[in-house]
Design an enzyme around this catalytic site. Structure first.
Site, mmCIF file in Angstrom:
data_model
loop_
_atom_site.group_PDB
_atom_site.id
_atom_site.type_symbol
_atom_site.label_atom_id
_atom_site.label_comp_id
_atom_site.label_asym_id
_atom_site.label_seq_id
_atom_site.Cartn_x
_atom_site.Cartn_y
_atom_site.Cartn_z
ATOM 1 N N MET A 52 0.835 -1.203 0.000
ATOM 2 C CA MET A 52 0.000 0.000 0.000
ATOM 3 C C MET A 52 0.878 1.264 0.000
ATOM 4 S SD MET A 52 -3.191 0.860 2.509
ATOM 5 C CE MET A 52 -2.333 0.882 4.078
ATOM 6 N N LEU A 53 1.794 1.380 0.974
ATOM 7 C CA LEU A 53 2.644 2.569 1.025
ATOM 8 C C LEU A 53 3.651 2.591 -0.130
ATOM 9 C CD1 LEU A 53 3.793 5.107 2.381
ATOM 10 C CD2 LEU A 53 5.123 3.604 3.898
ATOM 11 N N TRP A 101 -1.843 3.754 11.606
ATOM 12 C CA TRP A 101 -3.235 3.867 11.138
ATOM 13 C C TRP A 101 -3.281 4.281 9.659
ATOM 14 C CZ3 TRP A 101 -7.624 5.669 14.881
ATOM 15 C CH2 TRP A 101 -7.485 5.055 16.115
ATOM 16 N N ILE A 143 13.732 -9.440 0.959
ATOM 17 C CA ILE A 143 14.709 -8.740 1.819
ATOM 18 C C ILE A 143 15.351 -9.653 2.857
ATOM 19 C CG2 ILE A 143 13.671 -6.449 1.466
ATOM 20 C CD1 ILE A 143 12.675 -6.700 4.458
ATOM 21 N N TRP A 203 6.327 -7.677 7.220
ATOM 22 C CA TRP A 203 5.247 -8.623 7.556
ATOM 23 C C TRP A 203 4.233 -7.774 8.313
ATOM 24 C CZ3 TRP A 203 4.871 -14.278 7.733
ATOM 25 C CH2 TRP A 203 3.732 -14.730 8.407
ATOM 26 N N TYR A 245 3.920 -8.536 16.502
ATOM 27 C CA TYR A 245 4.252 -7.614 15.410
ATOM 28 C C TYR A 245 5.092 -6.446 15.952
ATOM 29 C CZ TYR A 245 3.297 -3.852 11.984
ATOM 30 O OH TYR A 245 3.405 -2.805 11.096
HETATM 31 N N1 LIG Z 1 -0.805 -0.373 7.380
HETATM 32 C C1 LIG Z 1 -0.666 0.293 8.515
HETATM 33 O O1 LIG Z 1 -1.657 0.722 9.145
HETATM 34 C C2 LIG Z 1 0.711 0.565 9.071
HETATM 35 C C3 LIG Z 1 0.786 1.250 10.293
HETATM 36 C C4 LIG Z 1 2.056 1.530 10.810
HETATM 37 C C5 LIG Z 1 3.198 1.160 10.130
HETATM 38 N N2 LIG Z 1 3.088 0.484 8.959
HETATM 39 C C6 LIG Z 1 4.336 0.127 8.279
HETATM 40 O O2 LIG Z 1 4.327 0.756 7.014
HETATM 41 C C7 LIG Z 1 5.060 -0.053 6.085
HETATM 42 C C8 LIG Z 1 4.203 -0.286 4.858
HETATM 43 O O3 LIG Z 1 3.005 -0.922 5.258
HETATM 44 P P1 LIG Z 1 1.813 -1.227 4.234
HETATM 45 O O4 LIG Z 1 0.561 -1.012 4.996
HETATM 46 O O5 LIG Z 1 2.073 -0.534 2.947
HETATM 47 O O6 LIG Z 1 2.023 -2.789 4.080
HETATM 48 P P2 LIG Z 1 1.649 -3.802 2.909
HETATM 49 O O7 LIG Z 1 0.646 -3.221 1.974
HETATM 50 O O8 LIG Z 1 1.355 -5.099 3.605
HETATM 51 O O9 LIG Z 1 3.024 -3.901 2.133
HETATM 52 C C9 LIG Z 1 4.098 -4.632 2.639
HETATM 53 C C10 LIG Z 1 4.841 -5.184 1.465
HETATM 54 O O10 LIG Z 1 5.997 -5.894 1.934
HETATM 55 C C11 LIG Z 1 6.137 -7.032 1.101
HETATM 56 N N3 LIG Z 1 6.975 -8.038 1.734
HETATM 57 C C12 LIG Z 1 6.643 -8.911 2.717
HETATM 58 N N4 LIG Z 1 7.683 -9.718 2.989
HETATM 59 C C13 LIG Z 1 8.691 -9.358 2.142
HETATM 60 C C14 LIG Z 1 10.012 -9.824 1.920
HETATM 61 N N5 LIG Z 1 10.523 -10.848 2.623
HETATM 62 N N6 LIG Z 1 10.772 -9.222 0.971
HETATM 63 C C15 LIG Z 1 10.248 -8.191 0.249
HETATM 64 N N7 LIG Z 1 9.024 -7.707 0.402
HETATM 65 C C16 LIG Z 1 8.246 -8.289 1.351
HETATM 66 C C17 LIG Z 1 4.713 -7.498 0.869
HETATM 67 O O11 LIG Z 1 4.662 -8.355 -0.232
HETATM 68 P P3 LIG Z 1 3.461 -9.452 -0.314
HETATM 69 O O12 LIG Z 1 2.194 -8.656 -0.317
HETATM 70 O O13 LIG Z 1 3.755 -10.140 -1.598
HETATM 71 O O14 LIG Z 1 3.600 -10.293 0.897
HETATM 72 C C18 LIG Z 1 4.024 -6.164 0.610
HETATM 73 O O15 LIG Z 1 4.134 -5.800 -0.740
HETATM 74 C C19 LIG Z 1 5.472 -1.302 6.857
HETATM 75 O O16 LIG Z 1 6.779 -1.108 7.366
HETATM 76 C C20 LIG Z 1 4.501 -1.351 8.018
HETATM 77 O O17 LIG Z 1 5.055 -2.029 9.117
HETATM 78 C C21 LIG Z 1 1.877 0.182 8.399
#
Ligand SMILES: NC(=O)c1ccc[n+]([C@@H]2O[C@H](COP(=O)([O-])OP(=O)(O)OC[C@H]3O[C@@H](n4cnc5c(N)ncnc54)[C@H](OP(=O)(O)O)[C@@H]3O)[C@@H](O)[C@H]2O)c1
Length: 274
Positions: free
Chosen positions: A1-2, A139, A27, A49, A114
């Protein structure tokens, strides 16, 4: 998403960018990470994750990505001299008592599996010696992944009543605003450190749901507040996810705007597919 919004925003600002999905780079693969980082000026790690509930029963798998993967990226950046922007989370400090916004230098107090794995990732990045910006967000919502407002908008059309927790407080944040902040921090050559990439102000999930329901033209009275104990899930959630913008202000970089105004700006794009 990000990650998707990061690539778009960087291209819009005339930066050269290579966007790598998991299929392009795992990674947790040290040799692949070394090769991918080689020759880059800046590396942004938006991978993780992110399945918070699954992490409770698969902590080792979550640790491999959120801690070991972050560590491998940071060590490769330290060796090559690339800047690293590492995205972290409110869950790394989510055990902090409610009251005032959590300072960027506050001690790590992770919530759940997590949170523990993401906190370990932060430690690894800081210990690597890389020129790293640790950017905690929270969020998140956006157009390129499942998110709370899209779910609420869909349910508001399908149901007569929505029950939403009212005892978790945080800062709803648009992925486009985080991407914009990443670019602004890099362009300002902000010093290495910890920064908070969240909207200003705070609210509860219940109040955010009310705002989303209003946005889609349904009656906000259809949303009922409930407590977290009435909506049990495998992983604990932080009760107080309000992050301070102290370190941004200290380096002269404006924090993201007020959550309600940013939602008003984002809603059409985020709900386009709903
Ligand atoms: N969403 C939230 O509310 C939230 C809040 C606070 C912080 N964050 C942080 O913001 C960041 C982005 O989050 P997001 O919501 O955009 O998450 P997301 O949509 O779940 O994206 C995470 C991406 O990481 C990939 N990934 C997982 N394991 C991997 C690996 N071993 N090597 C390479 N890529 C891998 C996933 O691929 P697959 O889909 O193919 O598994 C997915 O494309 C993360 O660091 C998360 O911890 C998110």
């Amino acid at each position: 998403m990000l990650g998707t919004d990061l690539v778009t925003t960087l291209l819009e600002r005339d930066h050269e960018v290579t966007g790598l999905a998991r299929a392009d780079l795992d990674i947790t693969d040290a040799a692949a990470v070394e090769a991918a980082v080689h020759g880059q000026q800046v590396v942004v790690n938006a991978s993780a994750w992110t399945a918070v509930d699954d992490a409770e029963s698969h902590e080792g798998d979550a640790f491999a990505v959120n801690a070991v993967g972050a560590s491998l990226l940071a060590q490769a950046c330290a060796r090559s001299g690339a800047r690293l922007v590492h995205v972290s989370t409110d869950y790394a400090v989510g055990g902090t008592a409610a009251g005032s916004p959590i300072a960027s230098a506050a001690p790590l107090l992770p919530v759940g599996a997590y949170g523990r794995t993401k906190a370990a990732g932060e430690w690894a990045v800081r210990a690597s010696g890389a020129d790293a910006l640790v950017l905690r967000t929270a969020w998140l919502y956006g157009a390129h992944g499942p998110c709370f407002p899209a779910t609420m908008a869909r349910l508001a059309r399908e149901r007569d009543v929505l029950k939403v927790v009212d005892d978790q407080v945080g800062q709803p944040t648009w992925t486009v605003d985080v991407a914009d902040l990443v670019v602004r921090l890099l362009e300002a050559r902000a010093p290495a450190g910890t920064y908070h990439a969240t909207s200003s102000g705070w609210t509860s999930w219940y109040e955010f749901a009310v705002e989303v329901v209003r946005t889609v033209g349904r009656d906000p009275d259809m949303v009922d507040p409930i407590s977290s104990s009435e909506f049990a899930r495998p992983a604990p959630r932080p009760a107080w996810s309000v992050l301070a913008h102290d370190s941004l202000k200290a380096v002269g970089v404006a924090p993201i705007g007020a959550w309600r105004l940013r939602w008003a700006e984002a809603a059409d794009e985020v709900l386009a597919e709903v």
